[in-house]
Design a protein around this motif. Structure first.
Motif, mmCIF file in Angstrom:
data_model
loop_
_atom_site.group_PDB
_atom_site.id
_atom_site.type_symbol
_atom_site.label_atom_id
_atom_site.label_comp_id
_atom_site.label_asym_id
_atom_site.label_seq_id
_atom_site.Cartn_x
_atom_site.Cartn_y
_atom_site.Cartn_z
ATOM 1 N N TYR A 271 0.849 -1.196 0.000
ATOM 2 C CA TYR A 271 0.000 0.000 0.000
ATOM 3 C C TYR A 271 0.880 1.239 0.000
ATOM 4 O O TYR A 271 1.846 1.326 0.759
ATOM 5 N N PHE A 272 0.532 2.174 -0.826
ATOM 6 C CA PHE A 272 1.215 3.462 -0.817
ATOM 7 C C PHE A 272 0.263 4.489 -0.219
ATOM 8 O O PHE A 272 -0.865 4.627 -0.685
ATOM 9 N N ALA A 273 0.726 5.170 0.814
ATOM 10 C CA ALA A 273 -0.076 6.246 1.390
ATOM 11 C C ALA A 273 0.388 7.535 0.750
ATOM 12 O O ALA A 273 1.570 7.887 0.835
ATOM 13 N N VAL A 274 -0.515 8.222 0.080
ATOM 14 C CA VAL A 274 -0.092 9.390 -0.690
ATOM 15 C C VAL A 274 -1.241 10.388 -0.815
ATOM 16 O O VAL A 274 -2.393 10.008 -0.964
ATOM 17 N N GLU A 275 -0.906 11.664 -0.706
ATOM 18 C CA GLU A 275 -1.918 12.703 -0.870
ATOM 19 C C GLU A 275 -2.220 12.845 -2.363
ATOM 20 O O GLU A 275 -1.320 12.732 -3.193
ATOM 21 N N SER A 276 -3.459 13.139 -2.678
ATOM 22 C CA SER A 276 -3.803 13.136 -4.111
ATOM 23 C C SER A 276 -3.208 14.335 -4.838
ATOM 24 O O SER A 276 -3.191 14.351 -6.056
ATOM 25 N N TYR A 277 -2.698 15.352 -4.123
ATOM 26 C CA TYR A 277 -2.048 16.423 -4.875
ATOM 27 C C TYR A 277 -0.691 15.985 -5.416
ATOM 28 O O TYR A 277 -0.052 16.713 -6.174
ATOM 29 N N LYS A 278 -0.234 14.806 -5.026
ATOM 30 C CA LYS A 278 1.018 14.299 -5.565
ATOM 31 C C LYS A 278 0.818 13.559 -6.884
ATOM 32 O O LYS A 278 1.780 13.107 -7.483
ATOM 33 N N PHE A 279 -0.409 13.409 -7.300
ATOM 34 C CA PHE A 279 -0.663 12.766 -8.590
ATOM 35 C C PHE A 279 -0.209 13.718 -9.692
ATOM 36 O O PHE A 279 -0.528 14.898 -9.665
ATOM 37 N N THR A 280 0.518 13.186 -10.628
ATOM 38 C CA THR A 280 0.985 14.057 -11.696
ATOM 39 C C THR A 280 0.732 13.420 -13.053
ATOM 40 O O THR A 280 0.748 12.205 -13.186
ATOM 41 N N ARG A 281 0.489 14.284 -14.021
ATOM 42 C CA ARG A 281 0.085 13.764 -15.329
ATOM 43 C C ARG A 281 1.288 13.423 -16.182
ATOM 44 O O ARG A 281 1.595 14.087 -17.149
ATOM 45 N N GLN A 282 2.000 12.414 -15.781
ATOM 46 C CA GLN A 282 3.126 11.955 -16.574
ATOM 47 C C GLN A 282 2.938 10.465 -16.725
ATOM 48 O O GLN A 282 2.629 9.787 -15.762
ATOM 49 N N PHE A 283 3.164 9.996 -17.932
ATOM 50 C CA PHE A 283 2.952 8.569 -18.153
ATOM 51 C C PHE A 283 4.304 7.909 -18.426
ATOM 52 O O PHE A 283 4.947 8.211 -19.422
ATOM 53 N N PRO A 284 4.758 7.044 -17.557
ATOM 54 C CA PRO A 284 6.046 6.407 -17.799
ATOM 55 C C PRO A 284 5.898 5.255 -18.779
ATOM 56 O O PRO A 284 4.943 4.493 -18.708
ATOM 57 N N LEU A 285 6.849 5.166 -19.718
ATOM 58 C CA LEU A 285 6.807 4.043 -20.642
ATOM 59 C C LEU A 285 7.601 2.879 -20.079
ATOM 60 O O LEU A 285 7.381 1.728 -20.415
ATOM 61 N N ASN A 286 8.547 3.187 -19.226
ATOM 62 C CA ASN A 286 9.295 2.152 -18.540
ATOM 63 C C ASN A 286 9.637 2.719 -17.158
ATOM 64 O O ASN A 286 9.202 3.817 -16.829
ATOM 65 N N TYR A 287 10.419 2.011 -16.398
ATOM 66 C CA TYR A 287 10.602 2.446 -15.010
ATOM 67 C C TYR A 287 12.070 2.664 -14.670
ATOM 68 O O TYR A 287 12.518 2.365 -13.569
ATOM 69 N N GLY A 288 12.849 3.176 -15.600
ATOM 70 C CA GLY A 288 14.271 3.333 -15.331
ATOM 71 C C GLY A 288 14.726 4.776 -15.282
ATOM 72 O O GLY A 288 13.914 5.705 -15.243
ATOM 73 N N ASP A 289 16.045 4.952 -15.268
ATOM 74 C CA ASP A 289 16.652 6.273 -15.231
ATOM 75 C C ASP A 289 16.167 7.171 -16.359
ATOM 76 O O ASP A 289 15.813 8.324 -16.147
ATOM 77 N N SER A 290 16.165 6.591 -17.572
ATOM 78 C CA SER A 290 15.848 7.432 -18.723
ATOM 79 C C SER A 290 14.410 7.928 -18.654
ATOM 80 O O SER A 290 14.103 9.030 -19.122
ATOM 81 N N ASP A 291 13.561 7.145 -18.039
ATOM 82 C CA ASP A 291 12.163 7.581 -17.928
ATOM 83 C C ASP A 291 12.035 8.710 -16.922
ATOM 84 O O ASP A 291 11.258 9.641 -17.112
ATOM 85 N N LEU A 292 12.836 8.621 -15.842
ATOM 86 C CA LEU A 292 12.843 9.725 -14.885
ATOM 87 C C LEU A 292 13.430 10.972 -15.530
ATOM 88 O O LEU A 292 12.965 12.086 -15.300
ATOM 89 N N GLN A 293 14.450 10.767 -16.348
ATOM 90 C CA GLN A 293 15.071 11.922 -17.008
ATOM 91 C C GLN A 293 14.081 12.608 -17.947
ATOM 92 O O GLN A 293 14.063 13.828 -18.056
ATOM 93 N N LYS A 294 13.244 11.807 -18.602
ATOM 94 C CA LYS A 294 12.242 12.400 -19.485
ATOM 95 C C LYS A 294 11.283 13.287 -18.714
ATOM 96 O O LYS A 294 10.714 14.229 -19.244
ATOM 97 N N MET A 295 11.097 12.946 -17.434
ATOM 98 C CA MET A 295 10.198 13.758 -16.612
ATOM 99 C C MET A 295 10.956 14.903 -15.950
ATOM 100 O O MET A 295 10.409 15.603 -15.116
ATOM 101 N N GLY A 296 12.216 15.045 -16.269
ATOM 102 C CA GLY A 296 12.964 16.194 -15.767
ATOM 103 C C GLY A 296 13.898 15.908 -14.605
ATOM 104 O O GLY A 296 14.559 16.822 -14.119
ATOM 105 N N ALA A 297 13.952 14.666 -14.141
ATOM 106 C CA ALA A 297 14.825 14.369 -13.008
ATOM 107 C C ALA A 297 16.260 14.229 -13.488
ATOM 108 O O ALA A 297 16.528 13.619 -14.518
ATOM 109 N N LYS A 298 17.159 14.872 -12.747
ATOM 110 C CA LYS A 298 18.581 14.739 -13.103
ATOM 111 C C LYS A 298 19.149 13.606 -12.262
ATOM 112 O O LYS A 298 19.690 13.817 -11.195
ATOM 113 N N GLN A 299 18.967 12.423 -12.743
ATOM 114 C CA GLN A 299 19.407 11.285 -11.946
ATOM 115 C C GLN A 299 19.902 10.210 -12.883
ATOM 116 O O GLN A 299 19.246 9.857 -13.850
#
Lengths: 365, 458
Positions: A271-299
């Motif tokens: 179970y993930f406990a999360v406030e609904s304002y943390k929902f964001t309209r980004q759709f990941p195609l996969n779950y790796g570094d490059s997908d985070l980078q596409k969303m703007g994360a420098k990681q």
């Protein structure tokens, strides 16, 4: 990571207006200041507050100006962070909210913009205060998951929502067990948020165990037989998240996916406990570094090396950066795919990962 | 009833007593019947609840819906406490409460529109973040209403539309519509309302024109609709049979239930296929045998089932293999799909079904055989399965170990006979309700649409 263009009011190209608008307030330092002074604030809320502060500081006269200011300041703010995804949930929500407010008021009050603006800022503050109350509501919704006398809660990473849930459960005199999974195998310093929540639970009489991440599978195997003697043993994994993506995937501090996968493998509900304002309209195609980078994360966790020297350099910078970043709530994250998530506990109730898309549509349209 | 003997305590006796006795007595009688499990099974409990609430509504002197709501809540709570595992009781209570609230809102809208005038910014954000318990639909309507005041009543389809099989797509359609509709074009919203609420729109608008004088008549009508729905639901579900059963398939099913039987018969009217029927020992193997053979059961518990008795599948030209439960795994690899009936479907799509269904479903999962669950909408419950053991119901131990073999029992620490159990949503592939096929990921929405958010907690 630019915001989507408003549905109703077309924004003119920002380069034309941005010259006219120099944010008098430094959003980035305002944001950092908020995070530093208020330990209970989340990145999304801090981002919203910073934007509202920027709005308040700027004498604005038109709707277009307001929207442009919002979009430029949020771009500046997001660009300053290593992991802007949690912030972007907040900034986009505020922008969306303001656009909707304008849309609802275009006909009547266009003549008197200053009063509209004042009202808007006032409402934004109300908006912030309401989002802040989400945490205690989540704790209420999560309470039935922690059944008296039979529940063992496994949790990982330090999350304020999880803290709130466990404290509420302990205060409502439920007796349960908590296993904290520690990302590092070493001892935590006594002033870390991690050991603070341990201490709070211990003072409330809740048995707490701390195990290193590497020992999680072994730990699960160890608790199962003894608990199975009670007729309805209940083992749950409860995690917090920094953001939830459109398909229900949760972005959380690194290791969450591993923990979820282990739990899933052992048929423990996640179970993930999360406030609904943390929902964001980004759709990941996969779950790796490059997908985070596409969303703007420098990681980039995965880095190959060709020499020993290079390795030491990057290792150090990674370690130093990670330490510094996690202090600012900007640490390394991973994405837990929705298949591993049994439910999200939000302030609006317990929902399935599939329902996130609909919640987003409700928030946005 | 021509016979001299009063009917044995059960649904029939309750029905016989209902018109004559005072309402308090009827409530007490139903509670005792539920407690003693003389009325059991999802459909029976739902019917009894609906009948009783119809009587409660018609006898309560209330000048306004608010009082009626508290009264129905009070009675509903008692009934739910009497049979906590019969989830359809709570479902029907929530449906009736929803109907009353519907009326209440219609009345309110008739006198004072509760929507925000266009002049002020609504204090809540677009998405209603820290939601006070306002139903989502009310949100949409209040926002849209600022552009076209005449529409604020169509925000939620009248209950009728849900029961007659109107797909409950309201929130999605509204929201998707507002993507393409430019804000300045919203005045021409006559286009949008038919899309949104389908057939219910004309009725809702007519209620605006003439503010309802007798709200109780409307509510009673809504309850009658619910009762009608209960009677027709399995037929509606069966109507989708041809979409799900292809010619010369092998369908695996478990235990026996009216809805599955009708579903298969409907498909049998057009197609030839094979049915593998597991008998579900020890709780309903007799009934399963009887259904397969086409012999009427003399089982005292199943008044309704003998009423709705169907001709056997063999008579329709279907090959039926009756197997013991121990052969489920062995034969599963031969099946093309598994079709079972639900006792209840919970808010996350988890299914409460006859004991043994989980073993069947797990076997199906092992062999990658798709699992279809038939669930009439009155079986959809807004509860969340916090504790799977809560949904395990226990029945007569004698069916496992005969009373004359008592010495065997003394040797054992406990003998248990579970009647129902919880099947997690992960193992289900598709639901078929009276609204048609619903994927498991969308089930939460269909469940939510049945009830008002205010009534989730009774």
């Amino acid at each position: 990571m630019t915001s989507s263009s408003p549905a109703g009011l077309a924004t003119p190209p920002p380069e034309r207006l941005s010259a006219a608008i120099n944010p008098q307030i430094d959003v980035v330092s305002h944001y950092k200041n908020l995070i530093a002074t208020d330990p209970s604030i989340t990145p999304a809320i801090a981002a919203i507050e910073s934007l509202v502060a920027a709005l308040t500081a700027q004498p604005l006269t038109t709707i277009t100006e307001t929207l442009t200011l919002l979009s430029t300041t949020s771009t500046t703010l997001l660009a300053s962070r290593n992991n802007p995804i949690p912030l972007s949930a907040g900034t986009e929500l505020l922008q969306r909210y303001i656009i909707t407010s304008f849309q609802n008021n275009t006909n009547t009050t266009s003549a008197d913009f200053s009063s509209l603006r004042r009202q808007l800022i006032q409402n934004s503050k109300l908006f912030i205060s309401r989002t802040k109350s989400a945490r205690s509501k989540i704790a209420q919704h999560a309470l039935p998951f922690i059944r008296d006398d039979a529940t063992t809660v496994i949790t990982y990473g330090s999350s304020r929502v999880i803290d709130a849930i466990l404290s509420l459960a302990a205060e409502s005199r439920r007796y349960f067990h908590v296993i904290f999974v520690n990302p590092s195998s070493g001892q935590e310093p006594s002033d870390s948020p991690f050991s603070q929540s341990t201490n709070r639970l211990l003072s409330l009489g809740i048995p707490v165990a701390t195990v290193p991440l590497a020992a999680l599978s072994h730990t699960i195997a160890s608790i199962r037989p003894s608990n199975a003697r009670t007729t309805s043993s209940n083992l749950i994994l409860l995690l917090g998240a920094e953001a939830v993506l459109e398909n229900g995937a949760a972005i959380s501090n690194i290791g969450s996916r591993l923990v979820s996968a282990i739990a899933h493998d052992a048929s423990i509900p996640v179970y993930f406990a999360v406030e609904s304002y943390k929902f964001t309209r980004q759709f990941p195609l996969n779950y790796g570094d490059s997908d985070l980078q596409k969303m703007g994360a420098k990681q980039s966790v995965l880095k190959f090396r060709t020499s020993l020297e290079e390795d030491e350099k990057s290792e150090m910078s990674f370690g130093v950066r990670a330490e510094k970043a996690s202090a600012e709530g900007d640490g390394t994250v991973d994405i837990t795919p929705p298949e591993l998530i049994n439910a999200l506990i939000t302030e609006n109730g317990t929902i399935t990962a599939d329902a996130v898309a609909e919640e987003l549509i409700k928030l946005w349209f | 009833m021509a016979s001299d003997l009063p009917p044995p305590p059960g649904l029939a006796s309750f029905r016989a007593l209902l018109p004559s006795g005072p309402v308090e007595k009827s409530i007490e009688y139903l509670i005792s019947l539920l407690r003693r499990r003389q009325i059991r099974g999802p459909k029976e409990c739902a019917l009894a609840t609906a009948w009783l609430l119809r009587k409660v509504v018609s006898t309560t002197r209330a000048s306004e819906p608010g009082k009626l709501i508290t009264r129905v809540q009070e009675v509903g709570k008692k009934l739910v406490d009497a049979a906590p595992r019969e989830l359809t009781v709570g479902n029907i209570v929530r449906r009736v409460l929803g109907a009353i609230r519907e009326e209440e809102e219609n009345r309110d809208n008739g006198s004072t529109p509760d929507t925000t005038p266009g002049g002020s910014i609504p204090p809540t954000p677009a998405g209603e973040l820290p939601a006070p318990p306002i139903p989502a639909s009310a949100m949409y309507s209040s926002r849209d209403a600022s552009h076209s005041p005449a529409r604020h009543n169509t925000g939620r389809p009248v209950l009728l539309s849900q029961q007659t099989g109107q797909p409950p797509l309201r929130p999605q359609v509204t929201s998707m519509f507002s993507i393409i509709s430019h804000p300045t074009m919203r005045h021409s919203s006559g286009v949008s309302s038919p899309i949104r609420s389908g057939s219910s729109t004309p009725m809702a608008t007519s209620q605006v024109l003439q503010p309802t004088t007798d709200f109780r008549a409307e509510i009673l009508e809504a309850i009658t609709e619910i009762v009608d729905e209960l009677d027709q639901a399995d037929e509606l579900v069966a109507g989708y049979a041809l979409e799900h059963i292809a010619p010369s398939e092998t369908v695996f099913t478990y235990s026996t239930s009216t809805v599955v039987q009708r579903f298969l018969l409907k498909a049998a009217s057009k197609r030839k296929f094979t049915v593998i029927q597991a008998e579900s020992y020890p709780n309903s193997h007799k009934r399963t045998h009887a259904t397969t053979m086409g012999v009427k059961t003399t089982d005292d518990e199943d008044e309704l089932d003998s009423d709705a008795f169907q001709k056997p599948l063999i008579a329709a030209g279907i090959t039926v293999l009756l197997i013991p439960d121990s052969a489920i795994f062995a034969l599963m690899s031969r099946a093309n799909k598994v079709i079972i009936a639900a006792n209840s479907v919970l808010s996350n799509g988890s299914v409460v079904a006859a004991a043994g269904s989980k073993a069947l479903v797990k076997a199906a999962r092992f062999h990658r055989v798709p699992v279809i669950v038939l669930a009439e909408t009155y079986k959809l419950s807004p509860l969340y399965p916090y504790d799977p053991f809560e949904y395990v119901d226990y029945g007569d131990v004698q069916k496992v170990v005969e009373w004359q073999d008592r010495e065997m029992i003394t040797g054992l620490s406990a003998v248990r006979n579970p009647v129902s159990e919880l099947v997690e949503v992960e193992d289900v592939d598709l639901f078929v309700t009276n609204l048609g096929g619903v994927s498991k990921g969308f089930m939460y929405r269909v469940v939510r649409d049945q009830y008002r958010d205010e009534d989730l907690e009774l």
